[in-house]
Design an enzyme around this catalytic site. Structure first.
Site, PDB file in Angstrom:
ATOM      1  N   VAL A 174       0.812  -1.223   0.000  1.00 45.52           N
ATOM      2  CA  VAL A 174       0.000   0.000   0.000  1.00 45.52           C
ATOM      3  C   VAL A 174       0.840   1.266   0.000  1.00 45.52           C
ATOM      4  O   VAL A 174       0.327   2.344  -0.320  1.00 45.52           O
ATOM      5  CB  VAL A 174      -0.998   0.029   1.185  1.00 45.52           C
ATOM      6  N   CYS A 197      -8.016  -1.295   5.327  1.00 48.80           N
ATOM      7  CA  CYS A 197      -7.761  -1.988   6.591  1.00 48.80           C
ATOM      8  C   CYS A 197      -6.278  -2.318   6.799  1.00 48.80           C
ATOM      9  O   CYS A 197      -5.919  -2.847   7.853  1.00 48.80           O
ATOM     10  CB  CYS A 197      -8.563  -3.290   6.660  1.00 48.80           C
ATOM     11  N   TYR A 217       1.927   4.576  16.662  1.00 49.36           N
ATOM     12  CA  TYR A 217       0.631   4.058  16.238  1.00 49.36           C
ATOM     13  C   TYR A 217      -0.444   5.135  16.343  1.00 49.36           C
ATOM     14  O   TYR A 217      -1.230   5.347  15.412  1.00 49.36           O
ATOM     15  CB  TYR A 217       0.273   2.851  17.098  1.00 49.36           C
TER      16      TYR A 217
END
Length: 256
Positions: A60, A86, A162
């Site tokens: 991606v 996702c 994150y």
């Protein structure tokens, strides 16, 4: 229930949230292209879903890789109307460790590249493909559903990379929806809480039970099917746009 006789792409579609979404879309008639790096899992899922599903090994973060996957998804003759992002990784490391060493820049960069840049890469190329289709009801050409996390709002100790990556996804949702309004493409984001994905599956049962006990209601871990159900609801609800939806059982994360 609406039947989705359209093409759809799901990044990170070989496992966890993505696999559940790919199954749900295929069950509703969509021709699903699974984008993932895990070829074994992706090909197995495509075979499970039958003739209307395909797997394309995709990085991606790579423009050419995603462009090839989008081209494959649109090559079957159906208009691309649905993209669900996702793909993502987790990373845990303090900004400064107890021994005084700083957070690794490479690990921070990798997390942001996959989670945030990868999401935007799929979003922009999918939206460009949607722009070339004929508009449907209300002028809509497509919908893009991204995956953030409640860590975007309540990142815990050790989640700086994150949380930053997922916070970026939250932040781009509204401006992307505004950017794409002129071509009739909606953009929404789901921010899951604690979901029983492969990441949590490796924890001891005692730890999993403790995590579930901290969720107000329902007092259980989320399931990938919960995510898929919400993603399909967003696809169907043509007036939802520019919104981030928390899916967390009213959980608010503590610092640790």
């Amino acid at each position: 229930m609406t039947s989705f006789e359209v093409a759809a792409v799901v990044s990170g579609g070989a496992s966890g949230l993505g696999a559940a979404t790919a199954r749900a879309l295929a069950a509703r008639g969509a021709a699903v292209t699974i984008l993932d790096l895990n070829a074994d899992a992706g090909e197995a899922l495509a075979a499970e879903l039958g003739g209307k599903a395909a797997f394309v090994r995709t990085d991606v973060t790579d423009e050419a890789s995603v462009a090839a996957a989008i081209a494959a998804a649109t090559g079957a003759g159906l208009p691309l109307r649905i993209a669900v992002n996702c793909a993502g990784i987790g990373w845990a490391e303090r900004t400064v460790a107890r021994d005084g060493s700083p957070h690794g820049l490479e690990q921070f960069t990798k997390t942001v590249m996959i989670n945030l840049v990868g999401t935007f890469n799929v979003l922009r190329l999918a939206a460009a493909a949607m722009a070339r289709t004929e508009p449907a009801e209300d002028g809509e050409r497509g919908v893009i559903v991204n995956t953030a996390s409640i860590a975007a709002y309540e990142g815990q100790i050790g989640q700086v990379a994150y949380a930053a990556s997922k916070g970026g996804i939250v932040g781009l949702t509204l401006p992307a929806a505004r950017d794409l309004a002129g071509i009739g493409v909606r953009v929404c984001t789901i921010a899951p809480g604690l979901v029983d994905t492969p990441l949590l599956a490796g924890l001891p049962e005692e730890a999993r039970t403790a995590l579930a006990a901290g969720i107000p209601f329902p007092r259980r871990l989320g399931r990938p099917d919960d995510f898929a159900q919400l993603a399909l609801a967003i696809v169907e609800h043509g007036y939802l746009n520019g919104e981030v939806v928390r899916m967390d059982g009213a959980l608010r994360m503590a610092p640790r």
